[in-house]
Design an enzyme around this catalytic site. Sequence first.
Site, PDB file in Angstrom:
ATOM      1  CE  LYS A 201       5.556  -7.304 -13.588  1.00 56.95           C
ATOM      2  NZ  LYS A 201       4.667  -8.349 -14.086  1.00 56.95           N
TER       3      LYS A 201
ATOM      4  CE  LYS B  38      -1.060 -11.466 -11.646  1.00 59.15           C
ATOM      5  NZ  LYS B  38      -0.281 -10.711 -12.638  1.00 59.15           N
TER       6      LYS B  38
ATOM      7  CB  SER C 227      -3.076  -1.192 -16.772  1.00 62.55           C
ATOM      8  OG  SER C 227      -3.605  -2.384 -17.296  1.00 62.55           O
TER       9      SER C 227
ATOM     10  CG  HIS D 208      -1.916  -1.100   1.236  1.00 63.86           C
ATOM     11  ND1 HIS D 208      -2.334  -1.739   2.365  1.00 63.86           N
ATOM     12  CD2 HIS D 208      -2.582  -1.700   0.219  1.00 63.86           C
ATOM     13  CE1 HIS D 208      -3.227  -2.672   2.063  1.00 63.86           C
ATOM     14  NE2 HIS D 208      -3.382  -2.669   0.763  1.00 63.86           N
TER      15      HIS D 208
END
Length: 472
Positions: A95, A107, A363, A65
């Site tokens: 990443k 994920k 994204s 976070h």
Amino acid sequence: MSVKNYSFFGAVERSFNKAAKFTKWDKGILEQIKECNAVYQMRFPVKKDDGTIEVIEAYRVQHSHHKTPCKGGIRFAAEVNQDEVMALAALMTYKCAIVNVPFGGGKGGIKINPRAYSAYELEKITRRYTAELIKKNFIGPGTDVPAPDYGTGEREMAWIVDTYTAMHPGEIDAAACVTGKPVTQGGVRGRREATGLGVFFGLREVCNMPDVMAKLGLTTGVEGKQVIVQGLGNVGYHSAKFFQDAGAKIVALAEYEGAIWSADGLNVDEVFNHRKSTGSILNFPGAKNFDKSTDALEMECDILIPAALENVIDGDNAPRIKAKMIGEAANGPLTPEADEVFAKKGILVVPDMYLNAGGVTVSYFEWLKNLSHVRYGRLEKRFTENLNTHILGQMESLTGKKVDKHEREFIMHGPDEVDLVYSGLEETMITATREIMDCWKNNADIPDMRTAAYVVAINKVGNSYAELGIFP
Ligand code: NAD
């Protein structure tokens, strides 16, 4: 025979610890960066087409976070388990940090083989999963934003955004709750091919480094390179296609049912269509079959691109791999034992955690588009075209010469959405490749490019925690 006594998350931790030694952060900060902040494991029932009820196991993990929202794909696969989702979420944190995308890692995973369900059953599973995420505040434009991954695509993302929007009436930014949507549902042009294009841009940049290529005994540039790709799905297909378009030769393609090889090179689209019409990659005209798919990975080539799943190259088959360079398009395709083999053999491994960041980068562009409620290029396209037309007219009248039709079209063209997305992605991948290579070159003790990538990531997340402070 190698013995693997740790999990996928354990392997990520191992790589992290290897790199942490090269950073300045104290133990507490490193622990905080490494751990998963929140793990949500759920079970829910789904009524199948035959009337039976099945209980589905699913996960969403928020690894970090330090920046919000969290970001990361949703995987549909029979092998999904908590450890795998945790590992993939951790990789997302690193990443995003490397490519300067301001998200924490996340994920999701649903433990199903999507091929064993009808489209209607998959829709029910996806919508119910979304509802479970909403119940626990594990999805939303500012909290956690999923995307496609193995076994999912635009269709599933459309179901997710539709479910979220229905349950948040009037929420003006609702479309930003998920990325990888169809363009008609708020997606961005260029997202579908983004991961494969990012893999291409990243590897092309490495191939354009004369010192790196000389060490590997390769010529500079992508043209003429012999490439093998494993997995002809979203990432594998597009990686192979962009390499082919740039003049590389795709000598082998591997799928789960087998692999094919041709010294003259395979046409990626023709193979794709052959698989679609026959149901198998095998028996492609003019190509040699491998019934054991992984045998193809051991053929002679310059670049090997595993683009299917994790742990496909381990201590057993790594010594037989002949590629000079491996581009990890999939997440975690190499085990730490394989890494050690390649480091000893002088084979360059370009690591997953930044090489396949094209998807999350685009994204990010999609998320920004959704929040700004305007298509990229809408404001400047016509202005740029008018300006370029004027400049060209002035040049022609001053020189008395005419520019040919092809050049005229190129110069006058104002950017479309896809042009801006591609150029933003290209810039991101080139910058990240250079940053990691510089980190590696500046510290002779860093053993490999993966460790250098982790060092870059840890420093960026560490800086963020240092600036943020820790909430009391
Ligand atoms: P996909 O489902 O579109 O394609 C995966 C392909 O691999 C399928 O065609 C499948 O049949 C094939 N495959 C499965 N097992 C295989 C095996 N043993 N040998 C050969 N082929 C096999 O999935 P994808 O989205 O292309 O994802 C592939 C990898 O890339 C995953 O590791 C994923 O986490 C990673 N990734 C995907 C994205 C993305 O934007 N989709 C982004 C970053 C990373």
